[in-house]
Design a protein around this motif. Structure first.
Motif, PDB file in Angstrom:
ATOM      1  N   PRO A 165       0.802  -1.229   0.000  1.00 62.11           N
ATOM      2  CA  PRO A 165       0.000   0.000   0.000  1.00 62.11           C
ATOM      3  C   PRO A 165       0.833   1.277   0.000  1.00 62.11           C
ATOM      4  O   PRO A 165       1.954   1.300   0.505  1.00 62.11           O
ATOM      5  N   ILE A 166       0.269   2.323  -0.573  1.00 58.84           N
ATOM      6  CA  ILE A 166       0.912   3.640  -0.608  1.00 58.84           C
ATOM      7  C   ILE A 166       0.522   4.430   0.638  1.00 58.84           C
ATOM      8  O   ILE A 166       1.353   5.102   1.235  1.00 58.84           O
ATOM      9  N   ILE A 167      -0.751   4.329   1.002  1.00 58.05           N
ATOM     10  CA  ILE A 167      -1.211   5.017   2.215  1.00 58.05           C
ATOM     11  C   ILE A 167      -1.056   4.064   3.401  1.00 58.05           C
ATOM     12  O   ILE A 167      -1.535   2.935   3.361  1.00 58.05           O
ATOM     13  N   THR A 168      -0.335   4.523   4.432  1.00 54.85           N
ATOM     14  CA  THR A 168      -0.101   3.670   5.599  1.00 54.85           C
ATOM     15  C   THR A 168      -0.481   4.426   6.869  1.00 54.85           C
ATOM     16  O   THR A 168      -0.722   5.629   6.833  1.00 54.85           O
ATOM     17  N   ASN A 169      -0.483   3.705   7.977  1.00 57.85           N
ATOM     18  CA  ASN A 169      -0.775   4.385   9.242  1.00 57.85           C
ATOM     19  C   ASN A 169       0.422   4.374  10.195  1.00 57.85           C
ATOM     20  O   ASN A 169       0.292   4.592  11.368  1.00 57.85           O
ATOM     21  N   TYR A 170       1.613   4.127   9.658  1.00 57.58           N
ATOM     22  CA  TYR A 170       2.805   4.117  10.504  1.00 57.58           C
ATOM     23  C   TYR A 170       4.013   4.484   9.657  1.00 57.58           C
ATOM     24  O   TYR A 170       3.928   4.618   8.431  1.00 57.58           O
ATOM     25  N   ALA A 204      -2.867   9.147   8.685  1.00 57.34           N
ATOM     26  CA  ALA A 204      -2.462   8.417   7.479  1.00 57.34           C
ATOM     27  C   ALA A 204      -1.289   9.139   6.829  1.00 57.34           C
ATOM     28  O   ALA A 204      -1.210  10.373   6.844  1.00 57.34           O
ATOM     29  N   LEU A 206       2.030   8.857   3.581  1.00 56.50           N
ATOM     30  CA  LEU A 206       2.521   8.196   2.371  1.00 56.50           C
ATOM     31  C   LEU A 206       3.664   7.259   2.764  1.00 56.50           C
ATOM     32  O   LEU A 206       4.529   7.617   3.568  1.00 56.50           O
TER      33      LEU A 206
END
Lengths: 458, 458
Positions: A165-170, A204, A206
């Protein structure tokens, strides 16, 4: 029959006397009493096709001949004939010419299409037009071929391509250079301190690397790779950094650091060996300005030397550098090592634990981790990789030591909790590799639309 | 010698009596008086390898035999022998077994690795583990092969792969579903109304399409394609939408709408024809649950029907739908058209100018544009494309009509001003194509780590 110029030149004299339709834009035009010679290109190859217009020809309106300016797009119906010049074997004798649309000659003056030497910086400022310049066209075709070779190498060797994924949460690399992603309205105050109302209901960012998800995939599919964009909000504007760049990240289960080094070297040599063949003509164009083939062949000739970090430090100290064990190797050191001392690409491995990310596998000495970096001439670090810490307890204590968010990263620990196997991988900076191959000074000149601090090129 | 299970099964009986090292995880275990049968998989293929352990063997510690639980990773040294069972031709007679790391059987109970039927939703919740399930492993290998076929198709046909940017400063589709990209600190007020202090010094967004840059590239390289992530902040959470998805966008100079339709159909048929061969075993696994081969073969048999929008409206009205010329065709209409009326994929073309983006080429009737959408059974619109408006004056007036930011998009107009040539292209929703091929109900089950409103899966 409408072919690209690449197809036409490939068939060469077999096309003599054939009727063809050719399309392209004008790179050069000259006239003598009897004939007009128009050189056209269509981007399919660096090579051009010469069009012959007979000035007295009844087929062609001489007004059209007059309107054929540099940069203009043409459609030419004609017959392939043997060339009387010695620059090319075949040329097209025009029977009918159509000019596409409007184009004012004075407009051309404002652009990089005007046939003179432009600086790379100027070309960049009109990045939407530089695809039509010889030099950048060649770089783009090389870039394509290198991409293709990467996919081919991995496919042939049983790796599966994973879209991490391009969008991450960490933040994998624990860097502070993160871009935030949001749909909140900046002009109102509503969102202050309240990310629950944002699109994803949490922070969120990148991605800076697909590695952690790649690890999860490798533990299920054995050999995988990613090839996608990654992001760093780099505030320093150097010729080696981009805010948005492409990265190739293989990850393999049942794989140790030694295997990892072998794979990295094999991949790079495969690419370079094949690009010399596949992009011969384009590389020849670049070779007129930059040193190309000498650099590339040098990479192929020898095995990359593998040197432990500790030995590198000794070498640097012996050669007068002010560095201690435990400090990071900077670009000045790298330059000395690959360009003066070893005179070859090198692989530095077993780095001190404190200068590398938490996920790298602790060595028995407890002071170093099973990390490796490949350093190249001209571009510096081109690959960074490691064997990953697969032991649950050690990983857990490392994560606590680095004060990571254990709620968000629980899934990553769980890939060890529910099974564990040695695995390794690395990241190859794709744009840096292209920079090395093309020997361009600025990385912004090997990517179509560069992004860096304070600048979005279109 | 350490091979993947895929390589071993390919060599089959030629390996009889050969010593091998095999690695994988346990999918199944059963025991009789004399022998223990352990089925292992390593993700390289959907097929498994059977390991035989002789219970009285002196080579193998029987404690280890005891510890071999489901989901555990093993390294087995052994000899390939002819299988006495009829499920497989060869199996591995174990001489030495190593268990990798810790793994508690009670931990397994909490995971989707526990061998029972889990819902797709549950699998998704542990997306980092589902690579090890049969079903999702198959989907990932199919996804890889489709990616590879796409690159191969374009490479073979002379297209160059272009990395169009992810971070942009405008909105191609004029949608309001944009993600913003920023490095500003949300907790302070400093940035309010002042984007000059942001990283790029202007508004920045995640791309919704690489098309506009792809056009610039095609005008220099003739035939190009993109294959990268695109983003829509979709607030509706449907089984057909993702916030982050992968798109393939070819763009070709000297290309009209008719050429465009031909290319789109040829590409899809190439992929489907070859995936049936390349992913045979994985598709067979899916075919036990979903209808696969029947759907795929149906696509190959006939030419996609091309129907003008105006005719589609007439058909819909005749069949009782409440729709007027000028209105958009919704998913209910699409379903009727491809599943009931035509019973095949269709290409709808020449849409009303007001329901399509500004960059599409105005037709002579001045009411429609040279747009085309390909509608598929089950997944709906899979391709959307058009011939682009290459005429400077008409494009300019369209941009004014749609009130676009002329400063930011001047470069796009300039690709017409400094030359002009008919060109066309389309966008293929990669994840939707995988959804169609695998016949999965939810698009979230064909991408490794789905992103949608209020949810980041890890």
């Amino acid at each position: 029959m409408c072919n690209t110029i690449k197809q036409i030149l490939k068939q060469n004299t077999r096309l003599i006397n054939k009727k063809l339709v050719v399309k392209g834009w004008v790179k050069h035009k000259r006239k003598n009493k009897l004939k007009t010679f128009v050189i056209i290109n269509d981007g399919s190859t660096i090579k051009n096709l010469q069009i012959i217009i007979e000035n007295e020809s009844k087929d062609i309106n001489q007004d059209i001949n007059q309107d054929i300016n540099l940069g203009i797009f043409l459609k030419i119906k004609g017959i392939i004939v043997l060339s009387k010049g010695n620059k090319q074997q075949i040329e097209l004798l025009a029977k009918n010419i159509k000019i596409y649309g409007m184009f004012k000659s004075k407009d051309l003056q404002q652009t990089i299409l005007q046939p003179k030497q432009h600086s790379y910086k100027k070309l960049r400022e009109q990045s939407y037009l530089r695809f039509r310049t010889n030099f950048f066209g060649s770089i783009m075709r090389i870039r394509h071929n290198v991409s293709y070779l990467i996919h081919k190498y991995f496919h042939t060797n049983g790796f599966y391509y994973i879209h991490t994924p391009i969008i991450t949460n960490y933040d994998t690399e624990c860097s502070s250079n993160l871009f935030k992603v949001t749909t909140l309205n900046f002009k109102t105050n509503d969102f202050k301190n309240d990310f629950k109302s944002d699109f994803f209901g949490e922070n969120a960012y990148l991605t800076v690397s697909g590695q952690m998800q790649a690890e999860a995939a490798a533990l299920g599919l054995r050999k995988i790779y990613t090839f996608g964009p990654t992001f760093r909000a780099e505030t320093s504007n150097t010729p080696r950094h981009l805010a948005e760049f492409w990265m190739v990240e293989p990850e393999i289960a049942f794989f140790n650091l030694k295997n990892n080094m072998f794979l990295a070297e094999d991949l790079i040599k495969y690419i370079i060996k094949n690009i010399i063949r596949l992009s011969k003509y384009d590389l020849e164009i670049l070779d007129k300005k930059n040193i190309i083939f000498k650099n590339l062949n040098k990479i192929l000739n020898k095995e990359f030397q593998r040197i432990p970090y500790s030995k590198v430090i000794k070498i640097l100290i012996k050669n007068g550098y002010d560095i201690k064990w435990g400090q990071d190797i900077n670009s000045e050191h790298e330059k000395f090592l690959v360009e003066i001392y070893f005179k070859d690409p090198i692989i530095i491995f077993n780095y001190p634990i404190d200068i590398k990310p938490f996920y790298m596998r602790k060595n028995k000495d407890k002071k170093t981790v099973a990390a490796m970096d490949i350093i190249f001439p001209n571009v510096g670090e081109i690959i960074g990789g490691s064997q990953r810490e697969e032991r649950y307890n050690i990983l857990l204590s490392q994560m606590k030591y680095f004060k990571l968010n254990m709620t968000i990263l629980e899934w990553y620990l769980n890939t060890r909790r529910f099974s564990t196997v040695p695995h390794s991988g690395f990241g190859l900076g794709f744009d840096r590799l292209i920079q090395f191959i093309t020997n361009m000074k600025n990385i912004k000149d090997v990517i179509p639309f560069p992004r860096s601090i304070k600048k979005i090129y279109t």
